[in-house]
Motif scaffolding. Sequence first.
Motif, PDB file in Angstrom:
ATOM      1  N   LYS A 116      13.069 -13.872  12.536  1.00  0.00           N
ATOM      2  CA  LYS A 116      13.535 -13.755  11.154  1.00  0.00           C
ATOM      3  C   LYS A 116      14.893 -14.440  11.031  1.00  0.00           C
ATOM      4  CE  LYS A 116      14.316 -10.401   7.487  1.00  0.00           C
ATOM      5  NZ  LYS A 116      14.374 -11.474   6.524  1.00  0.00           N
ATOM      6  N   VAL A 117      15.030 -15.258   9.988  1.00  0.00           N
ATOM      7  CA  VAL A 117      16.285 -15.960   9.736  1.00  0.00           C
ATOM      8  C   VAL A 117      17.072 -15.175   8.695  1.00  0.00           C
ATOM      9  CG1 VAL A 117      17.305 -18.108   8.923  1.00  0.00           C
ATOM     10  CG2 VAL A 117      15.210 -18.176  10.271  1.00  0.00           C
ATOM     11  N   THR A 118      18.244 -14.711   9.075  1.00  0.00           N
ATOM     12  CA  THR A 118      19.091 -13.939   8.168  1.00  0.00           C
ATOM     13  C   THR A 118      19.869 -14.884   7.243  1.00  0.00           C
ATOM     14  OG1 THR A 118      20.999 -13.976   9.637  1.00  0.00           O
ATOM     15  CG2 THR A 118      19.389 -12.192   9.982  1.00  0.00           C
ATOM     16  N   ASP A 119      20.513 -14.298   6.245  1.00  0.00           N
ATOM     17  CA  ASP A 119      21.355 -15.103   5.355  1.00  0.00           C
ATOM     18  C   ASP A 119      22.480 -15.784   6.139  1.00  0.00           C
ATOM     19  OD1 ASP A 119      19.815 -14.467   3.163  1.00  0.00           O
ATOM     20  OD2 ASP A 119      21.172 -12.902   2.432  1.00  0.00           O
ATOM     21  N   SER A 120      23.059 -15.069   7.098  1.00  0.00           N
ATOM     22  CA  SER A 120      24.139 -15.669   7.891  1.00  0.00           C
ATOM     23  C   SER A 120      23.597 -16.798   8.777  1.00  0.00           C
ATOM     24  CB  SER A 120      24.894 -14.631   8.713  1.00  0.00           C
ATOM     25  OG  SER A 120      24.057 -14.014   9.644  1.00  0.00           O
ATOM     26  N   ASP A 121      22.350 -16.658   9.272  1.00  0.00           N
ATOM     27  CA  ASP A 121      21.719 -17.747  10.023  1.00  0.00           C
ATOM     28  C   ASP A 121      21.565 -18.971   9.124  1.00  0.00           C
ATOM     29  OD1 ASP A 121      21.319 -16.443  12.516  1.00  0.00           O
ATOM     30  OD2 ASP A 121      19.437 -15.562  11.814  1.00  0.00           O
ATOM     31  N   SER A 122      21.110 -18.752   7.900  1.00  0.00           N
ATOM     32  CA  SER A 122      20.908 -19.863   6.962  1.00  0.00           C
ATOM     33  C   SER A 122      22.209 -20.614   6.706  1.00  0.00           C
ATOM     34  CB  SER A 122      20.343 -19.353   5.632  1.00  0.00           C
ATOM     35  OG  SER A 122      19.066 -18.806   5.810  1.00  0.00           O
ATOM     36  N   ASP A 158      24.456 -17.099  20.141  1.00  0.00           N
ATOM     37  CA  ASP A 158      24.081 -16.894  18.735  1.00  0.00           C
ATOM     38  C   ASP A 158      24.501 -18.019  17.797  1.00  0.00           C
ATOM     39  OD1 ASP A 158      22.595 -14.597  19.095  1.00  0.00           O
ATOM     40  OD2 ASP A 158      24.307 -13.269  18.768  1.00  0.00           O
TER      41      ASP A 158
END
Length: 120
Positions: A2-8, A103
């Motif tokens: 799952k890609v989080t908003d912070s990942d995006s 990360d």
Amino acid sequence: MKVTDSDSVAIRFVIERQLAAFQKDDAQGAFAFASPGIQKQFLTAEKFMQMVRISYPAVYRPRSIFFEKITTIQGNITQSVLLLSPHGVPLRALYLMEKQPDDTWKINGCFLVSVEAEII
């Protein structure tokens, strides 16, 4: 995965920084955003930059950039970016992203496809 908003946000930042490094002909800077596997493949920042300059002119010197949504293609977290090539040809760059043990995100490849191509 799952890609989080912070990942995006982090993924977009990495791609934007690499594109900015290409604009400045900063080979070391651009190479720093490549995954360990890509760095191992090219060995030096200069070889990497030469490959991008020759094979990916739309990435090396885009006229414009537009980020689309992140998707997963064959198990790879992929950031789609619309680019306008130096010659005015619209292309879609599919950036394969790789999360590192610390990360952070690195670019693990980029494929250019026509804008008309359907992404499944």
